[in-house]
Motif scaffolding. Structure first.
Motif, short mmCIF file in Angstrom:
data_model
loop_
_atom_site.label_atom_id
_atom_site.label_comp_id
_atom_site.label_asym_id
_atom_site.label_seq_id
_atom_site.Cartn_x
_atom_site.Cartn_y
_atom_site.Cartn_z
N SER A 1 0.85 -1.19 0.00
CA SER A 1 0.00 0.00 0.00
C SER A 1 0.89 1.24 0.00
O SER A 1 1.97 1.23 0.59
N ALA A 2 0.42 2.29 -0.66
CA ALA A 2 1.15 3.55 -0.69
C ALA A 2 0.44 4.58 0.16
O ALA A 2 -0.79 4.58 0.29
N THR A 3 1.21 5.48 0.78
CA THR A 3 0.60 6.59 1.48
C THR A 3 -0.09 7.50 0.46
O THR A 3 0.26 7.50 -0.72
N PRO A 4 -1.10 8.28 0.89
CA PRO A 4 -1.84 9.12 -0.07
C PRO A 4 -0.97 10.06 -0.89
O PRO A 4 -1.30 10.38 -2.03
N ASP A 5 0.18 10.49 -0.32
CA ASP A 5 1.05 11.38 -1.09
C ASP A 5 2.06 10.61 -1.94
O ASP A 5 2.85 11.21 -2.67
N GLY A 6 2.05 9.28 -1.84
CA GLY A 6 2.92 8.46 -2.67
C GLY A 6 4.37 8.43 -2.25
O GLY A 6 5.20 7.83 -2.94
N SER A 7 4.71 9.01 -1.11
CA SER A 7 6.12 9.10 -0.71
C SER A 7 6.64 7.82 -0.07
O SER A 7 7.84 7.56 -0.09
N THR A 8 5.75 7.02 0.49
CA THR A 8 6.15 5.81 1.21
C THR A 8 5.27 4.65 0.78
O THR A 8 4.06 4.80 0.62
N VAL A 9 5.91 3.50 0.59
CA VAL A 9 5.18 2.28 0.25
C VAL A 9 5.44 1.25 1.34
O VAL A 9 6.59 0.99 1.70
N ALA A 10 4.37 0.69 1.87
CA ALA A 10 4.47 -0.39 2.85
C ALA A 10 4.33 -1.71 2.12
O ALA A 10 3.38 -1.91 1.35
N VAL A 11 5.27 -2.61 2.33
CA VAL A 11 5.26 -3.94 1.70
C VAL A 11 5.16 -4.98 2.80
O VAL A 11 5.97 -5.00 3.72
#
Length: 230
Positions: A205-215
């Motif tokens: 999932s990506a944070t709403p601003d796209g700066s961080t992705v959780a895998v």
């Protein structure tokens, strides 16, 4: 399946204290006995969209923050043979859309892998409108995948599970084209080779601003900085 809450402080200065302990909230209701993906609604606060894996009918469920079932929606045109693995809520021309990855392929023999997209509906039981199906293939042969995320520019990414080769990040080369089987672009290999349990990738999932992705793997939740295509 259990609803689990984990408080994450991405901007916390203490790198060793990014996440708190998971808290068990509730047992999911029986219709979600094989829950596979979950995404927070952007249009309805406190609502979460959930779907099952390959069991049951191709339906979309809305639950509240306590895990209670709010609504069940049928998705026409989703097909009868499916293996939904992950879900994301992201931007689209309609404002906010739900993206579902029909990307499970345990035996790497499917020729009908696809991404589904629909405008985010009201969490009321019935039939969802505007469901579109976008067939995909991989540039390096069949892959089993269970992780999908969407960035603010509407780019769609899939991460392979890592069972038949390196854990690999792929991108759908936009724009989305319904009915046309599109070859994904290989963006980056995240491991040197195939991986074993418990390191197989099972969600993203990506944070709403796209700066961080959780895998997510079977054992870990790994946070990545997302910078361009790396």
């Amino acid at each position: 399946a259990l609803v689990i809450a984990c408080a994450a402080c991405i901007a916390a200065p203490d790198a060793d204290n990014l996440c708190g302990d998971a808290e068990r909230i509730a047992t999911l209701p029986e219709p979600l006995a094989e829950a596979s993906g979950i995404a927070a609604s952007r249009a309805f606060a406190g609502t979460f969209w959930v779907h099952n894996d390959s069991e049951g009918s191709p339906s979309l469920y809305a639950i509240d923050a306590a895990g209670a079932l709010v609504a069940e929606l049928d998705l026409p045109g989703a097909g009868t043979q499916f293996d939904w693995e992950d879900i994301a809520v992201g931007p689209c021309d309609a404002g906010s859309c739900i993206y579902i990855g029909d990307i499970g392929d345990n035996y790497r023999d499917r020729d009908d892998r696809a991404i589904l997209r629909l405008p985010e509906p009201r969490p009321v039981s019935g039939t969802a409108a505007g469901v579109e199906r976008f067939p995909i293939r991989y540039p390096d042969g069949p892959r089993d995948a269970e992780a999908l995320f969407v960035t603010p520019d509407t780019s769609i990414y899939i991460i392979s599970k890592g069972r038949s080769g390196p854990v690999t990040l792929y991108r759908y080369p936009g724009p989305l084209r319904a009915g046309e089987r599109v070859t994904l672009e290989l963006v980056q290999e995240l491991t040197e080779g195939l991986v074993q349990l418990p390191d197989l990738v099972t969600g993203a999932s990506a944070t709403p601003d796209g700066s961080t992705v959780a895998v997510r793997t079977y054992a870990w939740l790994q946070l990545y900085r997302f910078d361009g295509d790396t």
